[in-house]
Design a protein around this motif. Structure first.
Motif, mmCIF file in Angstrom:
data_model
loop_
_atom_site.group_PDB
_atom_site.id
_atom_site.type_symbol
_atom_site.label_atom_id
_atom_site.label_comp_id
_atom_site.label_asym_id
_atom_site.label_seq_id
_atom_site.Cartn_x
_atom_site.Cartn_y
_atom_site.Cartn_z
ATOM 1 N N MET A 156 27.616 14.470 -1.722
ATOM 2 C CA MET A 156 28.033 14.855 -3.353
ATOM 3 C C MET A 156 28.412 13.567 -3.885
ATOM 4 O O MET A 156 28.556 13.529 -5.286
ATOM 5 N N THR A 157 28.635 12.504 -3.219
ATOM 6 C CA THR A 157 29.301 11.238 -3.842
ATOM 7 C C THR A 157 28.266 10.285 -4.118
ATOM 8 O O THR A 157 28.619 9.057 -4.432
ATOM 9 N N GLU A 158 26.887 10.384 -3.524
ATOM 10 C CA GLU A 158 26.126 9.315 -3.673
ATOM 11 C C GLU A 158 25.590 9.212 -5.090
ATOM 12 O O GLU A 158 25.688 9.814 -6.081
ATOM 13 N N GLY A 159 24.913 7.986 -5.217
ATOM 14 C CA GLY A 159 24.519 7.386 -6.455
ATOM 15 C C GLY A 159 25.619 6.951 -7.174
ATOM 16 O O GLY A 159 26.661 6.680 -6.677
ATOM 17 N N SER A 160 25.332 6.765 -8.647
ATOM 18 C CA SER A 160 26.114 5.982 -9.395
ATOM 19 C C SER A 160 27.051 6.934 -10.351
ATOM 20 O O SER A 160 28.132 6.506 -10.908
ATOM 21 N N THR A 161 26.536 8.446 -10.374
ATOM 22 C CA THR A 161 27.331 9.407 -10.966
ATOM 23 C C THR A 161 27.186 10.810 -10.720
ATOM 24 O O THR A 161 25.878 10.976 -10.280
ATOM 25 N N ASN A 162 28.072 11.530 -10.672
ATOM 26 C CA ASN A 162 27.727 12.964 -10.573
ATOM 27 C C ASN A 162 28.672 13.752 -11.422
ATOM 28 O O ASN A 162 29.858 13.343 -11.541
ATOM 29 N N PHE A 163 28.253 14.777 -11.933
ATOM 30 C CA PHE A 163 28.986 15.602 -12.823
ATOM 31 C C PHE A 163 28.193 16.771 -13.245
ATOM 32 O O PHE A 163 27.268 17.049 -12.900
#
Length: 702
Positions: free
Chosen positions: A198-205
C-alpha cells in the motif's frame, strides 16, 4: 494547500517541444505557465534554473529533456537543497518571490519557508501577499506561534481594506490560536501509515470502502516492468486500484483494468455504488489541472465499459469538478466544484442520480459546510449520519483538515461544522477520511510525511500523500438518572423506564429504577431513543436522547418528574366553542393537540371528557349542550388517533360548579350563592367563565 491529483514531478512530462536553450524571460514565462496549469514542481525547476541563469549570464543554456545546464551547479546547503542568493539583484528578487510560492504550492513547505523568508526581506508590489504565504508555510510546519505573528503583521500592513486577505488572515490567526490550544492529541487514537504494497509508488490517497470487503484508492506506481500498456512515467501518473480486506488486513492492490485507467490522464478518487455496478472518479489532464472532471462507468457482463463524462449538472464548462462520493441509499452523488453559485474556491455540492441515469440540478451544501476556500473529498457515513470532508477554509491546524457535520433529520440539512481534531489532523494537509460503521477502523489521506521518491537535482522536498490507518477507541454511551415525585421531590422506587428507538434498529426494552429511584443503561451509537418513565398512580414523563453525530464517548444524565394522578377532574384551559354551539373554535384545536400528546404519552389511562356550563339558561338545555360539547371533543381526539375505548364523553350542565384552590390550599366553589355575593359584574362574569369549562377525569389506569 494540498494538491492531490495534479502534481507532475518530472520535467520529461512537460508539454511543449523545447529543444533550444531558453533565455531568462522565456524561462520565467514557462514557470508562470506551469503555475497557471498547476504543474508546481515544474515551476520550481524553471524558476530555479532562471535564478541561476541570471547569476551565470544570459548565455547560460537549459535543455529540459537532457536535464542539463551549461553552467556549474548552484550553491546548496548541507542537505543538498539550493539556497537563496546573498544580496540578490532586482531580477533575482522577482524570481525568489516566484520560487517561494512555487515551493509552497508544490507542498515543499521546508523550502517554501526558506525562500519566502528571503522574499519578504525584499517586498515587491507585484507580490503583495508574500508575507501571508510565508506565514502559511510556517503554519504547515507546525510553528503556530511564529505563523500567528506573521499573519498579524501581514494583516496590519495590508493597505487594501477590501482585500479578501483581510478575512483570510483573520481565519488563519484564529486557526493558529486554535491549534496552540489543542496541542495535545488524543492519546487513545492511533494513526499509522500503511505498510507493504500500500506504500508503493510516489503517492497514495483517496481510499474508499466497497460493499464486498475491498477498498479502492488512487495511486501513482509502476504495475510491472513487463507491462506493455504501462503509462509513460507511470510512477508519477495516477491510476485507480482495488485491494481485498480481510479482518482489517489489506491484501495486494491490483490496478483497475483498461478502460477505467487510461494511458494519458490522471484517474483518482474513486467511489463505487453498493451493488458494485457503478463507479465514479476524477479524471485530470496532467498538463493542466484546470481540466479536471468527473467520469463514470458501469459494469456490464462483468466488464467495465468505456468511461463517460458526466453531464453539465456536474461538469460545468470552464470549471473544475473532482472527488466524487456516491451515497447509494438515496442515490446522491456528492462532489467538489468551483462552479458559479458557491462560497469561493471549491465547494461541496450534490446531485441525485435517477434510476434511468438522469441527473438533477446541483445543490450547494451551504455555509455550514462550505467556506471561502476549498472543500474536497466528501464522504457520507450513512450509518452514523456524518458528512466528512477536507477543508482549507475553516479553523484548523494548517492547510487542509478533516471536518464533519451531522445530518439533522428534523431540518433535513447538515448541522454545524466540527474539526475532527488531532492526531487525525496535523499541521500538514489531510485530504480525505473514511470510517466504518463501528466508528473504530478508518483511513485518512495525509501528506504529513516527506516524499522520498521525488528529490531532484534541486532537492524538491515535497510532502507526499500516503494513506494512514486510523484506530479509534470505539464509542461508549451511558444514560443514568433518577425518577422523582414532581410535587414532593421524593425518589420513586420501581418506576418503569421504557426505551424505544424511533428508527427501530434497536429492540425496544424497559428497565426499572432501584429502591432509590435510580436507573442507568448503556446506549449504542447512532441512536435516537424515546424514553418514557411511568409508575402506577402517576402520569408519565418523557425524554428524547440522541447519540446521532456523537463521535466521543458520553454519559447522559436524565431525570424524570412524575405528577401524581389527582382524585378530581383536571381543567383543560383554552377550550372554546361558538356561542350556543358545540362547534370547536380553531384556537381550541391547538389546545386539544397538546391533550393528544398527553394521552399518547399516558396510553394506559381511560378518561372521562367532561363539559360544564354556567348557571344561566335552562337546566335541561345546558345539560344537552354540555353533552354535545363533550362529544365534539371526543370526536376530535378519535379523529386524531386516540382510541374511542379510552374516552367517555359526559355533559354535566350546571350541576358541578368549578372549585378554585388558592396558594394557601383554601378551596372556593363557584356556586350560585358565591357568584351572587361578588361585588361587581366583572367579577361575576369571570366566575361564570370558570364554570364554563372542559375537563377530564381519570377513570382507570391499566
Amino acid at each position: 494547500m494540498k494538491r492531490i491529483t495534479y502534481i507532475l514531478f518530472f520535467l520529461c512530462c512537460l508539454t511543449g517541444n523545447i529543444t533550444n536553450a531558453q533565455t531568462y524571460p522565456e524561462l520565467v514565462k514557462l514557470g508562470d505557465e506551469a503555475m497557471q496549469t498547476g504543474q508546481y514542481s515544474n515551476a520550481v525547476y524553471y524558476y530555479a534554473f532562471t535564478l541561476y541563469k541570471i547569476d551565470q549570464g544570459l548565455e547560460a543554456g537549459y535543455y529540459p529533456y537532457e536535464i542539463s545546464t551549461t553552467y556549474e551547479a548552484p550553491h546548496t546547503d548541507n542537505t543538498g537543497a539550493i539556497v537563496p542568493p546573498v544580496n540578490p539583484t532586482d531580477k533575482q528578487i522577482k524570481v525568489i518571490h516566484r520560487l517561494g510560492k512555487a515551493y509552497l504550492l508544490a507542498d515543499d513547505y521546508e523550502n517554501a519557508e526558506k525562500w519566502l523568508a528571503a522574499a519578504i526581506k525584499y517586498p515587491q508590489e507585484e507580490f503583495p501577499n508574500a508575507r501571508f504565504d510565508y506565514a502559511d508555510a510556517l503554519m504547515q510546519r507546525g510553528d503556530y506561534q511564529a505563523a500567528e505573528q506573521e499573519f498579524t503583521t501581514f494583516s496590519n500592513e495590508l493597505t487594501d481594506s477590501l482585500s479578501l486577505f483581510h478575512d483570510k488572515a483573520r481565519t488563519k490567526i484564529a486557526s493558529c490560536e486554535f491549534a496552540r490550544n489543542q496541542a495535545v492529541p488524543d492519546q487513545r487514537i492511533i494513526v499509522e501509515q500503511l505498510e507493504g504494497k500500500m506504500t508503493e509508488g510516489s503517492t497514495n490517497f483517496g481510499i474508499q470502502f466497497t460493499s464486498d470487503s475491498h477498498i479502492i484508492f488512487s495511486s501513482a506506481r509502476v504495475k510491472s516492468n513487463s507491462d506493455s500498456t504501462q503509462k509513460k512515467d507511470e510512477n508519477f501518473l495516477l491510476d485507480l486500484f482495488i485491494a481485498p480486506v480481510n479482518n482489517g488486513q489489506i491484501g495486494t492492490p491490483e490496478k483497475f483494468p483498461f478502460p477505467l485507467n487510461s494511458n494519458e490522464f490522471h484517474e483518482a478518487s474513486p467511489t463505487m455504488s453498493d451493488d458494485g455496478e457503478f463507479i465514479y472518479f476524477t479524471k485530470m489532464n496532467p498538463a493542466n489541472k484546470n481540466e479536471t472532471q468527473i467520469f463514470g462507468s458501469r459494469k456490464i457482463a462483468g466488464k467495465w465499459i468505456e468511461p463517460f463524462k458526466l453531464g453539465s449538472h456536474v461538469n460545468k464548462e470552464g470549471f473544475r469538478s473532482l472527488t466524487p462520493y456516491f451515497q447509494s441509499s438515496n442515490r446522491r452523488l456528492y462532489f467538489s466544484s468551483n462552479q458559479i453559485g458557491g462560497y469561493g474556491g471549491l465547494d461541496l455540492w450534490y446531485v441525485e442520480v435517477k434510476e434511468n441515469g438522469d441527473i438533477t440540478e446541483p445543490v450547494n451544501l451551504g455555509s455550514s459546510v462550505n467556506s471561502s476556500e476549498d472543500e474536497i473529498s466528501p464522504y457520507f457515513q450513512d450509518h452514523l449520519k456524518l458528512l466528512f470532508y477536507a477543508s482549507s477554509g475553516h479553523i484548523g491546524y494548517g492547510g487542509m483538515d478533516i471536518f464533519y457535520n451531522v445530518w439533522d433529520q428534523n431540518t433535513d440539512d447538515f448541522g454545524p461544522m466540527k474539526n475532527l481534531g488531532q492526531p487525525v489532523n496535523s499541521p500538514s494537509d489531510e485530504t480525505a477520511f473514511i470510517i466504518d460503521d463501528s466508528y473504530i477502523n478508518g483511513y485518512v489521506s495525509s501528506n504529513r510525511a516527506v516524499c522520498t521518491t521525488c528529490d531532484s537535482i534541486y532537492s524538491l522536498r515535497a510532502q507526499c500523500n500516503q494513506i494512514y490507518a486510523v484506530k479509534l477507541p470505539g464509542l461508549k454511551f451511558k444514560i443514568s438518572g433518577y425518577v422523582y415525585d414532581k410535587k414532593t421531590n421524593n425518589p420513586i422506587p420501581n418506576a418503569r423506564i421504557e426505551f424505544k428507538d424511533i428508527t427501530y434498529e434497536w429492540p425496544h426494552f424497559e428497565i426499572t429504577s432501584d429502591e432509590n429511584g435510580y436507573y442507568e443503561q448503556d446506549l449504542i451509537p447512532n441512536l435516537e431513543a424515546f424514553l418514557r418513565a411511568s409508575k402506577i398512580d402517576y402520569f408519565a414523563d418523557k425524554a428524547l436522547i440522541s447519540t446521532l453525530g456523537e463521535i466521543e464517548s458520553k454519559n447522559f444524565e436524565q431525570d424524570f418528574y412524575l405528577d401524581r394522578i389527582p382524585d378530581k377532574e383536571i381543567t383543560i384551559e383554552g377550550i372554546e366553542y361558538d356561542f350556543d354551539s358545540a362547534n370547536l373554535r380553531p384556537e381550541s384545536e391547538i389546545v386539544l393537540d397538546k391533550l393528544i400528546e398527553f394521552l399518547e404519552l399516558n396510553h394506559n389511562i381511560i378518561v372521562e371528557i367532561r363539559s360544564h356550563t354556567d348557571i344561566r339558561g335552562d337546566d335541561d338545555y345546558n345539560m344537552r349542550l354540555s353533552h354535545r360539547r363533550a362529544k365534539s371533543v371526543v370526536d376530535y381526539l378519535v379523529k386524531h388517533g386516540i382510541p374511542l375505548e379510552r374516552l367517555v364523553p359526559k355533559g354535566y350542565g350546571e350541576t358541578t360548579p368549578a372549585e378554585i384552590t388558592d396558594d394557601q390550599g383554601n378551596t372556593t366553589i363557584m356556586s350560585p350563592e358565591y357568584i351572587e355575593s361578588l361585588p361587581n359584574r366583572k367579577a361575576k362574569e369571570e366566575a361564570h367563565q370558570r364554570n364554563r369549562r372542559t375537563t377530564f377525569f381519570v377513570l382507570e389506569q391499566n
